[in-house]
Motif scaffolding. Structure first.
Motif, PDB file in Angstrom:
ATOM      1  N   ALA A   1      76.543  37.717 114.169  1.00  0.00           N
ATOM      2  CA  ALA A   1      76.058  37.028 112.974  1.00  0.00           C
ATOM      3  C   ALA A   1      76.878  37.425 111.764  1.00  0.00           C
ATOM      4  N   LEU A   2      77.092  36.448 110.940  1.00  0.00           N
ATOM      5  CA  LEU A   2      77.809  36.691 109.696  1.00  0.00           C
ATOM      6  C   LEU A   2      76.801  37.019 108.604  1.00  0.00           C
ATOM      7  N   ILE A   3      77.050  38.046 107.868  1.00  0.00           N
ATOM      8  CA  ILE A   3      76.172  38.393 106.757  1.00  0.00           C
ATOM      9  C   ILE A   3      76.865  37.972 105.474  1.00  0.00           C
ATOM     10  N   ARG A   4      76.167  37.159 104.734  1.00  0.00           N
ATOM     11  CA  ARG A   4      76.730  36.710 103.461  1.00  0.00           C
ATOM     12  C   ARG A   4      75.970  37.368 102.326  1.00  0.00           C
ATOM     13  N   ARG A   5      76.724  37.845 101.426  1.00  0.00           N
ATOM     14  CA  ARG A   5      76.108  38.469 100.263  1.00  0.00           C
ATOM     15  C   ARG A   5      76.105  37.493  99.108  1.00  0.00           C
ATOM     16  N   LYS A   6      75.062  37.595  98.344  1.00  0.00           N
ATOM     17  CA  LYS A   6      75.019  36.785  97.129  1.00  0.00           C
ATOM     18  C   LYS A   6      76.006  37.366  96.129  1.00  0.00           C
ATOM     19  N   LYS A   7      76.608  36.485  95.375  1.00  0.00           N
ATOM     20  CA  LYS A   7      77.520  36.951  94.350  1.00  0.00           C
ATOM     21  C   LYS A   7      76.722  37.659  93.265  1.00  0.00           C
ATOM     22  N   LYS A   8      77.250  38.766  92.793  1.00  0.00           N
ATOM     23  CA  LYS A   8      76.609  39.467  91.701  1.00  0.00           C
ATOM     24  C   LYS A   8      76.809  38.658  90.426  1.00  0.00           C
ATOM     25  N   SER A   9      75.773  38.626  89.620  1.00  0.00           N
ATOM     26  CA  SER A   9      75.929  37.919  88.350  1.00  0.00           C
ATOM     27  C   SER A   9      76.902  38.706  87.490  1.00  0.00           C
ATOM     28  N   THR A  10      77.777  38.002  86.852  1.00  0.00           N
ATOM     29  CA  THR A  10      78.773  38.660  86.020  1.00  0.00           C
ATOM     30  C   THR A  10      78.336  38.613  84.574  1.00  0.00           C
ATOM     31  N   LEU A  11      78.599  39.671  83.898  1.00  0.00           N
ATOM     32  CA  LEU A  11      78.273  39.761  82.482  1.00  0.00           C
ATOM     33  C   LEU A  11      79.344  39.023  81.701  1.00  0.00           C
ATOM     34  N   ASP A  12      78.914  38.221  80.750  1.00  0.00           N
ATOM     35  CA  ASP A  12      79.853  37.477  79.921  1.00  0.00           C
ATOM     36  C   ASP A  12      80.538  38.454  78.977  1.00  0.00           C
ATOM     37  N   LEU A  13      81.795  38.708  79.243  1.00  0.00           N
ATOM     38  CA  LEU A  13      82.547  39.658  78.435  1.00  0.00           C
ATOM     39  C   LEU A  13      83.495  38.947  77.480  1.00  0.00           C
ATOM     40  N   LYS A  14      83.012  37.896  76.860  1.00  0.00           N
ATOM     41  CA  LYS A  14      83.856  37.197  75.900  1.00  0.00           C
ATOM     42  C   LYS A  14      84.210  38.151  74.772  1.00  0.00           C
ATOM     43  N   LYS A  15      85.257  37.839  74.094  1.00  0.00           N
ATOM     44  CA  LYS A  15      85.665  38.693  72.989  1.00  0.00           C
ATOM     45  C   LYS A  15      84.619  38.618  71.885  1.00  0.00           C
ATOM     46  N   LEU A  16      84.390  39.760  71.271  1.00  0.00           N
ATOM     47  CA  LEU A  16      83.427  39.806  70.185  1.00  0.00           C
ATOM     48  C   LEU A  16      84.028  39.204  68.923  1.00  0.00           C
ATOM     49  N   ASP A  17      83.231  38.406  68.264  1.00  0.00           N
ATOM     50  CA  ASP A  17      83.610  37.887  66.960  1.00  0.00           C
ATOM     51  C   ASP A  17      83.481  39.046  65.974  1.00  0.00           C
ATOM     52  N   PRO A  18      84.458  39.265  65.115  1.00  0.00           N
ATOM     53  CA  PRO A  18      84.348  40.392  64.170  1.00  0.00           C
ATOM     54  C   PRO A  18      83.071  40.381  63.339  1.00  0.00           C
ATOM     55  N   SER A  19      82.484  39.217  63.112  1.00  0.00           N
ATOM     56  CA  SER A  19      81.244  39.160  62.343  1.00  0.00           C
ATOM     57  C   SER A  19      80.058  39.699  63.151  1.00  0.00           C
ATOM     58  N   GLU A  20      80.190  39.778  64.484  1.00  0.00           N
ATOM     59  CA  GLU A  20      79.133  40.307  65.334  1.00  0.00           C
ATOM     60  C   GLU A  20      79.102  41.828  65.335  1.00  0.00           C
ATOM     61  N   ILE A  21      80.219  42.457  65.002  1.00  0.00           N
ATOM     62  CA  ILE A  21      80.320  43.906  65.069  1.00  0.00           C
ATOM     63  C   ILE A  21      79.714  44.509  63.812  1.00  0.00           C
ATOM     64  N   LYS A  22      78.662  45.282  64.006  1.00  0.00           N
ATOM     65  CA  LYS A  22      77.963  45.952  62.915  1.00  0.00           C
ATOM     66  C   LYS A  22      78.153  47.453  63.064  1.00  0.00           C
ATOM     67  N   GLN A  23      78.240  48.137  61.943  1.00  0.00           N
ATOM     68  CA  GLN A  23      78.387  49.589  61.937  1.00  0.00           C
ATOM     69  C   GLN A  23      77.131  50.225  62.523  1.00  0.00           C
ATOM     70  N   LEU A  24      77.304  51.106  63.495  1.00  0.00           N
ATOM     71  CA  LEU A  24      76.184  51.833  64.093  1.00  0.00           C
ATOM     72  C   LEU A  24      76.128  53.246  63.521  1.00  0.00           C
ATOM     73  N   VAL A  25      74.912  53.775  63.449  1.00  0.00           N
ATOM     74  CA  VAL A  25      74.677  55.098  62.884  1.00  0.00           C
ATOM     75  C   VAL A  25      73.776  55.880  63.834  1.00  0.00           C
ATOM     76  N   LEU A  26      74.089  57.145  64.025  1.00  0.00           N
ATOM     77  CA  LEU A  26      73.196  58.051  64.743  1.00  0.00           C
ATOM     78  C   LEU A  26      72.388  58.775  63.671  1.00  0.00           C
ATOM     79  N   TYR A  27      71.079  58.515  63.637  1.00  0.00           N
ATOM     80  CA  TYR A  27      70.209  59.145  62.644  1.00  0.00           C
ATOM     81  C   TYR A  27      69.428  60.250  63.334  1.00  0.00           C
ATOM     82  N   VAL A  28      69.557  61.462  62.826  1.00  0.00           N
ATOM     83  CA  VAL A  28      68.898  62.627  63.405  1.00  0.00           C
ATOM     84  C   VAL A  28      67.775  63.041  62.466  1.00  0.00           C
ATOM     85  N   THR A  29      66.570  63.159  63.007  1.00  0.00           N
ATOM     86  CA  THR A  29      65.412  63.582  62.229  1.00  0.00           C
ATOM     87  C   THR A  29      64.816  64.809  62.896  1.00  0.00           C
TER      88      THR A  29
END
Length: 130
Positions: free
Chosen positions: A2-30
């Motif tokens: 018997a042949l075993i067929r695997r389902k294709k893994k869903s691929t993550l859309d890795l389109k290029k980020l638009d510069p307006s989408e990139i926001k500065q992230l901060v690590l806040y320590v309390t």
């Protein structure tokens, strides 16, 4: 055979980020007295924090100094929150109000800018845009 067929893994859309989408992230320590971490975490969660980590800590004051200052224990909670810089401006007044409400709500908070994140997936995970 018997042949075993695997389902294709869903691929993550890795389109290029638009510069307006990139926001500065901060690590806040309390750093707050033991038992207050849940309240601080809730404030950051409502403010749009993508990830939080709570760690137990212990203050470094000597016993003699603690007696002079009237400090009973030095057990602390340390909350690490990753949040967008633009969201931090709306979170800060809530944190200040939390500390002002009760004399037992004492602590310190500081932010560390995250200037370099390697990889689109890592950024999207930390910015909660995956």
């Amino acid at each position: 055979m018997a042949l075993i067929r695997r389902k294709k893994k869903s691929t993550l859309d890795l389109k290029k980020l638009d510069p307006s989408e990139i926001k500065q992230l901060v690590l806040y320590v309390t750093i707050v007295n033991r038992g207050l971490a849940g309240n601080i975490a809730k404030i950051f969660e409502n403010g749009g924090s993508s990830m939080q980590f709570i760690q137990r800590g212990r203050g470094t004051a000597q016993k003699e100094i603690m007696e002079i200052l009237g400090i009973e224990d030095n057990d602390k909670d340390v909350i690490f929150s990753i949040v967008k810089q633009e969201s931090l401006e709306s979170i800060k007044p809530e944190i200040l109000a939390f500390f002002a409400v009760n004399k037992f709500n004492k602590g310190i908070g500081f932010s560390i800018p995250m200037n370099s994140i390697i990889g689109i997936r890592a950024y999207r995970f930390l910015a909660d845009t995956l």
